[in-house]
Structures are given as C-alpha cells and as structure tokens.
Design a protein around this motif. Sequence first.
Motif, PDB file in Angstrom:
ATOM      1  N   LEU A 163     108.183  -1.340  25.662  1.00  0.00           N
ATOM      2  CA  LEU A 163     108.163  -2.801  25.904  1.00  0.00           C
ATOM      3  C   LEU A 163     106.628  -3.481  26.248  1.00  0.00           C
ATOM      4  O   LEU A 163     106.410  -4.382  25.701  1.00  0.00           O
ATOM      5  CB  LEU A 163     108.956  -2.895  27.175  1.00  0.00           C
ATOM      6  N   ALA A 164     106.132  -2.499  27.072  1.00  0.00           N
ATOM      7  CA  ALA A 164     104.629  -3.167  27.497  1.00  0.00           C
ATOM      8  C   ALA A 164     103.853  -2.993  26.347  1.00  0.00           C
ATOM      9  O   ALA A 164     102.771  -3.886  26.405  1.00  0.00           O
ATOM     10  CB  ALA A 164     104.137  -2.057  28.696  1.00  0.00           C
ATOM     11  N   TRP A 165     103.885  -1.899  25.700  1.00  0.00           N
ATOM     12  CA  TRP A 165     103.175  -2.009  24.398  1.00  0.00           C
ATOM     13  C   TRP A 165     103.226  -3.136  23.419  1.00  0.00           C
ATOM     14  O   TRP A 165     102.238  -3.800  22.860  1.00  0.00           O
ATOM     15  CB  TRP A 165     103.438  -0.804  23.428  1.00  0.00           C
ATOM     16  N   PHE A 166     104.639  -3.582  23.225  1.00  0.00           N
ATOM     17  CA  PHE A 166     104.960  -4.703  22.389  1.00  0.00           C
ATOM     18  C   PHE A 166     104.314  -5.918  22.971  1.00  0.00           C
ATOM     19  O   PHE A 166     103.668  -6.809  22.094  1.00  0.00           O
ATOM     20  CB  PHE A 166     106.369  -4.715  22.368  1.00  0.00           C
ATOM     21  N   ARG A 167     104.684  -6.256  24.188  1.00  0.00           N
ATOM     22  CA  ARG A 167     103.826  -7.524  24.849  1.00  0.00           C
ATOM     23  C   ARG A 167     102.585  -7.508  24.734  1.00  0.00           C
ATOM     24  O   ARG A 167     102.069  -8.616  24.245  1.00  0.00           O
ATOM     25  CB  ARG A 167     104.352  -7.532  26.270  1.00  0.00           C
ATOM     26  N   ASN A 168     101.895  -6.545  24.731  1.00  0.00           N
ATOM     27  CA  ASN A 168     100.245  -6.519  24.543  1.00  0.00           C
ATOM     28  C   ASN A 168      99.966  -6.818  23.157  1.00  0.00           C
ATOM     29  O   ASN A 168      99.151  -7.364  23.152  1.00  0.00           O
ATOM     30  CB  ASN A 168      99.738  -5.145  24.977  1.00  0.00           C
ATOM     31  N   ARG A 169     100.772  -6.314  22.347  1.00  0.00           N
ATOM     32  CA  ARG A 169     100.537  -6.483  20.691  1.00  0.00           C
ATOM     33  C   ARG A 169     100.635  -8.015  20.515  1.00  0.00           C
ATOM     34  O   ARG A 169      99.855  -8.554  19.741  1.00  0.00           O
ATOM     35  CB  ARG A 169     101.173  -5.653  19.846  1.00  0.00           C
ATOM     36  N   LEU A 170     101.626  -8.661  21.159  1.00  0.00           N
ATOM     37  CA  LEU A 170     101.767  -9.955  20.750  1.00  0.00           C
ATOM     38  C   LEU A 170     100.711 -10.745  21.425  1.00  0.00           C
ATOM     39  O   LEU A 170     100.280 -11.808  20.788  1.00  0.00           O
ATOM     40  CB  LEU A 170     103.266 -10.601  21.416  1.00  0.00           C
ATOM     41  N   ARG A 171     100.489 -10.721  22.722  1.00  0.00           N
ATOM     42  CA  ARG A 171      99.270 -11.374  23.301  1.00  0.00           C
ATOM     43  C   ARG A 171      97.884 -11.223  22.869  1.00  0.00           C
ATOM     44  O   ARG A 171      96.988 -11.995  23.020  1.00  0.00           O
ATOM     45  CB  ARG A 171      99.306 -10.787  24.693  1.00  0.00           C
ATOM     46  N   GLU A 172      97.606  -9.942  21.707  1.00  0.00           N
ATOM     47  CA  GLU A 172      96.398  -9.793  21.522  1.00  0.00           C
ATOM     48  C   GLU A 172      95.976 -10.789  20.300  1.00  0.00           C
ATOM     49  O   GLU A 172      94.801 -11.038  20.220  1.00  0.00           O
ATOM     50  CB  GLU A 172      96.299  -8.391  20.601  1.00  0.00           C
ATOM     51  N   ASN A 173      96.955 -11.287  19.552  1.00  0.00           N
ATOM     52  CA  ASN A 173      96.622 -12.369  18.658  1.00  0.00           C
ATOM     53  C   ASN A 173      97.926 -13.148  18.534  1.00  0.00           C
ATOM     54  O   ASN A 173      98.645 -12.740  17.632  1.00  0.00           O
ATOM     55  CB  ASN A 173      96.180 -11.705  17.276  1.00  0.00           C
ATOM     56  N   ARG A 174      97.970 -14.246  19.400  1.00  0.00           N
ATOM     57  CA  ARG A 174      99.257 -14.933  19.345  1.00  0.00           C
ATOM     58  C   ARG A 174      99.558 -15.621  17.969  1.00  0.00           C
ATOM     59  O   ARG A 174     100.779 -16.104  17.428  1.00  0.00           O
ATOM     60  CB  ARG A 174      99.117 -15.853  20.411  1.00  0.00           C
ATOM     61  N   GLU A 175      98.526 -16.215  17.147  1.00  0.00           N
ATOM     62  CA  GLU A 175      98.611 -17.064  16.276  1.00  0.00           C
ATOM     63  C   GLU A 175      98.837 -16.134  14.903  1.00  0.00           C
ATOM     64  O   GLU A 175      99.049 -16.562  13.741  1.00  0.00           O
ATOM     65  CB  GLU A 175      97.294 -17.789  15.904  1.00  0.00           C
ATOM     66  N   THR A 212     104.275 -17.020  21.353  1.00  0.00           N
ATOM     67  CA  THR A 212     103.487 -16.325  20.384  1.00  0.00           C
ATOM     68  C   THR A 212     103.859 -17.047  19.186  1.00  0.00           C
ATOM     69  O   THR A 212     104.742 -16.778  18.405  1.00  0.00           O
ATOM     70  CB  THR A 212     103.889 -14.913  20.281  1.00  0.00           C
ATOM     71  N   PRO A 213     103.155 -18.077  18.951  1.00  0.00           N
ATOM     72  CA  PRO A 213     103.760 -19.104  17.605  1.00  0.00           C
ATOM     73  C   PRO A 213     103.293 -18.152  16.180  1.00  0.00           C
ATOM     74  O   PRO A 213     103.942 -18.663  15.205  1.00  0.00           O
ATOM     75  CB  PRO A 213     102.650 -20.271  17.430  1.00  0.00           C
TER      76      PRO A 213
END
Length: 500
Positions: free
Chosen positions: A331-343, A384-385
Amino acid sequence: MRCCFSAPLAALAGVPGPCEVLRSGALLAPALLRAASAARSRLPHPHQIAAVHLELVTLTEDSAVITWYTGVPGTDDGFGRMLPALTEGEVVYGTHPAHLNRTAGENRLTAHHHVELTGLEPGQTYYYQARSRGVVARPTTLHLVRGNAAGTSRHGLGSLGGPYAFTTPQPPPGRHLMSLALCNDLHLGETVAGLVTGFPLLRGVSQEPGLPPYPEIMTRALVEEALRRGADLLLAAGDISAGGGPADLARARGILDGFGTHDRDYFVVRGNHDRPGSEDVDGDGFRRGFGRADEPGYFARELGGLRIIGLDTYEKRGNGADSGGLGPEQLAWFRNRLRENREQPTVVFGHHPLTVRDSLFPVSAGQRLGRRQARSIIDAYASTPGVFLHHAGHTHRNKRTLVPQAPHVALQEVGAAKEYPGGFSLLRIHTGGYALNFFKARGAEALEWGERSRRMAGGLWPHHALGRSVTDRNSVVFRDLSGITRPTSPSLATTTAHSA
C-alpha cells in the motif's frame, strides 16, 4: 415365512385370457389411436425452432456484435435449456424501423449465433432484427436489474420481436495508440461452475462428458480473440487458477504464453483463488508460476508513456472468502508510485473491486477490497488526475462505476473469462480518449459453454453477469491521453522498482 414370489404369482391369476384381450383391444383401439395422435402433435417437430437470448454484446463506433441461441421447443437437456437446433442466422438492420435494408449473416449452421455488423456510422441510430430460419430472436430479459440486453433504448421491447434499436457512440478523438485486453477469473482447474456451498438449489454446471475442461476452452478462445482484435498487451486480473495448484498455474501459463511473453506482452496479478494452497509446500506457487518467489506480486510497468500498475489484492493469509487486502508495504509502495508522477496516464488492475454497487445478489465483505484500504486508494486517485481506469474482476460481471471522489477514474469490473458471458474487454487508447468494449470469446466450443453456463444461480446469472446496460460493457471517454506514444515494440515496457 411368506414366499417372496407370492405377490407376482397372485397377480398372474388376474391376467385376462386371449379372448378378453382381443375384445378389449378392439374397443380401445380408436381411443388409443386418438391419444397417440395427440401425443405426437405435442412432440417437438424437427423443423420447429425457438430463437432466444438475444444480446447486443459489443457496440463500437462502427460495429456491433449480436448473439442468440436456437433450440428445439419442448425439449430439455436436464438443466432447463432447449436442445440445440442447428440453423443459419442473420441480422437485418437499417436506419429506420420499417426499412431494414441491410443484412449480415453467418457462414455455418450453428445453435450459438454470433453475428457482427460492420461499417456502421458513428452517432447513428440503427434498428435490427436477428432471425434464424425466419424465426425472430427474442432478447434476454433483464427486468430484475432494470436493464436492456438488446439495445441502448427501450425501442421494440414491448413487441414480440422488435426491431430493437441502438445508437453507435462517437469514436475517441485522435490517433489510435495501442489496445489492451483486460480479463480475469480464468479458474484453470475448476470442474463445476457456479457451485454455491450451502445452497443445494443453486447447483453448479459442469462440462459435457468427453469435452475438454471449460476453463481451458475459454482461456484459449480468449487469447485467440484478443489477438484477432489487435490487442498489443493483455492484463489478467487474478483468479488465474481455481485453487493455486502448481499444475493449474503451469497450464494457465502455457495457454497465456500463446499471446506472447510474460512480463512483456502480458501481465498477471493474483486473485483470492491463487493464494498458496495445502499442496504448495514450497512457498508461493503463484509467484513461481508468474515471476520469482522472492519478488512481490505487485509491480509497475511503463509502455510508451502509459503507466501500468498491477496490484496483489490478496497479499494476506485467509481462506479466500474474506475481503481482499494489500499488505502495508504494498500500500505504501502504491501511494508513492502515484505521487511520483500524478499526471502520467495510468491504468491500475487488481482482482478485488474497490466498491460493488447495484448487484443483483447480496454484497458481502468478501466481494471487494477491505473498506479502509479501498477508501484510501480512492482518496489517492482524487489527487492523481493521470489515473483513468481501474480494472477489477472477482464479481464475474460487467459493471462500470464512477465515484464522486474521483470521477475521472472508471472503476471497471469485467465479466469472468471462464463462464457466461465468457470474454474480455478491449481498451483502445487514442490521443484524445479511449473506448472500452466487451467481446465474447467466439470459438465454437467457447460459445457453446457460454450458453450452457448461463443457467448458473438458478437461471439468474445473465441478470448479474452481462451488465445491466450496454454502457456497463461498452463505453467511450474523451480525455487528453496525448502523453502516450505508440512504442515500436511491446518489449520496450520498462520495470519500475518495487521499493517503497
């Protein structure tokens, strides 16, 4: 002690003599002949057919796939279905209900009809009738879920055979970039479909004796149809096996390898049925079958600017009947991946849905991801659009859901590959949007099993699995996806590190 022959011998004493038999026969003959004639009139006539289960399965901007079944009236195969009647099938259609001036047909005799209309005009309303040997096909009724299996409007539903109507959508704008086949619930190793423990009236449906196992038939047909429809990648969202057995996972791997190379041309995640079983004494058989045992079951890949994230939604211990769950590290990995490049344009796939709405059957916790984690993921999507699609299986139905917290993300449940309606969804990505269309696997044996398995859940399965409306299985979304480019080869997909 009384002799065991006494009753039969006593009965023989009452048998009439030859004269009495002849006399009674002469008196009864006219009545017997009349009764026999009436019985013959009630028997199925070899030239009588019924055309039923009409469904508008697929609707694109320029094509439509229509299916139905023909059977012999008055017959029963033991499961409440008419015996098949092999005959031709055709669809007559046009842009006015009184002027059906175009025809599409089949080139073989069959009971499981599958006709595709091509060359349609986007944004146009068409009217159609499906016919076999002059008999008009009647639609699958979806009144229990207030749906419509035959069209995009209720035109023709009050009649005895239509014509029914549908309106083709506008295509996604821009250039076509790539196509992804989305599938789930292959269940290799399963032998009875729809078996519900504790409900004796909901007996499962098994394969006809002598035919290959239905999960293998359906998976092979799915791979063939996905390739024929031009899929560049295939995403399989869990329940690849019926119980996580190494032999079943190996068989699934062998069939899916017919699409291409694992982790390059197709990607697989775990479902609750793929959890380690009692026979898997050496650890995690699913990871060994589709990767390495020392790697996690979740991952991120990038293909031409498109980010694909696969989730292991049963990364836990359990009996498979409880809710899905991601481990804290995932879950932490997934959130980080989304935050890395939200667009960045992103497709996420995992077995358990985030939410289950408008189900014909009672919804239990085991049908979805745990509520707290699901809420956390939806909140992450809200910021995360770039995420535009979350593909899930598990419910074995076609259902498109939008949630107000993240309306830019379509939560798409896809019907099971292994049973009715038996197929996959094709995601066609364009620079200005995407189209998502469900296709039945159309091999002859696959269509036959699909018809046989529609009788699950006491005959209620179509109300649940097909999709209450055409848009639950066919949709078009306009949005800017110009950040994706068509790669020269699927092998250019790159791996993102698993570390949190």
